[in-house]
Design a protein around this motif. Sequence first.
Motif, PDB file in Angstrom:
ATOM      1  N   GLN A   1       0.823  -1.205   0.000  1.00  0.00           N
ATOM      2  CA  GLN A   1       0.000   0.000   0.000  1.00  0.00           C
ATOM      3  C   GLN A   1       0.863   1.263   0.000  1.00  0.00           C
ATOM      4  O   GLN A   1       0.573   2.240  -0.690  1.00  0.00           O
ATOM      5  N   THR A   2       1.951   1.205   0.802  1.00  0.00           N
ATOM      6  CA  THR A   2       2.869   2.349   0.860  1.00  0.00           C
ATOM      7  C   THR A   2       3.524   2.579  -0.490  1.00  0.00           C
ATOM      8  O   THR A   2       3.638   3.723  -0.964  1.00  0.00           O
ATOM      9  N   MET A   3       3.948   1.474  -1.142  1.00  0.00           N
ATOM     10  CA  MET A   3       4.583   1.597  -2.453  1.00  0.00           C
ATOM     11  C   MET A   3       3.592   2.152  -3.483  1.00  0.00           C
ATOM     12  O   MET A   3       3.951   2.975  -4.327  1.00  0.00           O
ATOM     13  N   HIS A   4       2.350   1.683  -3.396  1.00  0.00           N
ATOM     14  CA  HIS A   4       1.337   2.184  -4.324  1.00  0.00           C
ATOM     15  C   HIS A   4       1.099   3.680  -4.111  1.00  0.00           C
ATOM     16  O   HIS A   4       0.978   4.451  -5.077  1.00  0.00           O
ATOM     17  N   PHE A   5       1.060   4.090  -2.824  1.00  0.00           N
ATOM     18  CA  PHE A   5       0.881   5.516  -2.521  1.00  0.00           C
ATOM     19  C   PHE A   5       2.041   6.337  -3.061  1.00  0.00           C
ATOM     20  O   PHE A   5       1.847   7.415  -3.635  1.00  0.00           O
ATOM     21  N   LEU A   6       3.277   5.794  -2.874  1.00  0.00           N
ATOM     22  CA  LEU A   6       4.451   6.510  -3.374  1.00  0.00           C
ATOM     23  C   LEU A   6       4.432   6.614  -4.892  1.00  0.00           C
ATOM     24  O   LEU A   6       4.820   7.636  -5.473  1.00  0.00           O
ATOM     25  N   GLU A   7       3.987   5.514  -5.534  1.00  0.00           N
ATOM     26  CA  GLU A   7       3.902   5.546  -6.996  1.00  0.00           C
ATOM     27  C   GLU A   7       2.900   6.600  -7.460  1.00  0.00           C
ATOM     28  O   GLU A   7       3.155   7.344  -8.421  1.00  0.00           O
ATOM     29  N   LEU A   8       1.754   6.680  -6.790  1.00  0.00           N
ATOM     30  CA  LEU A   8       0.752   7.683  -7.135  1.00  0.00           C
ATOM     31  C   LEU A   8       1.294   9.092  -6.894  1.00  0.00           C
ATOM     32  O   LEU A   8       1.101  10.001  -7.719  1.00  0.00           O
TER      33      LEU A   8
END
Length: 207
Positions: free
Chosen positions: A173-180
Amino acid sequence: MAAGADDAVAETPPTLLCVDDEANILSALKRLFRPQGYNIFTATSGKDGLAILETEHVDLVISDMRMPEMNGAQFLEQVKNRWPDTVRLLLTGYAEMAATVDAINKGGIYRYISKPWEDADMVILVKEALERLQLEREKRRLEAVNRRQNAELKDLNANLEQRVKARTEEVQQTMHFLELANEKTKKNFMTSVRLFASMIDMRAEKM
């Protein structure tokens, strides 16, 4: 018997129950085993022996074969069915071998002892039977400990797997947030570049 019960029994002297309709035989057995430090109960019939077993913990039973109303084979068969952990020994005469075989088959006796017995042999036999009983109890205790530890380890592994899964999901989830966030930053940067480019073009046209 549970492991805790085995531990409690192991801390007390072994208890014997001698069953015979002849008082002199019971007296002889008490004289023989009292110096060994055992707790000793006596009964003059199978019925009385069962009554004692219902109220007292008994490690080993010595029963005569020839008794009125209930013979040794019948008595020991009931002991086996109701108190299978209790070691069973049978006193028998040479003329009673057929009944002895019946007792072995139905009563699951540990050994039979021919009368008259040798005191030294009797003491050794009872000692060996009690040692075997203690080993069996210790085996059950260790098996119970092993089962408990395996269950605890299984629970620990399950909890660990759940924690790893939860942590993995959190990281994802953190990686997805960072990607966004990174994608948004890129868009903002390109918008800013285009804006500055437009401003430069507009200034150039005015000059």
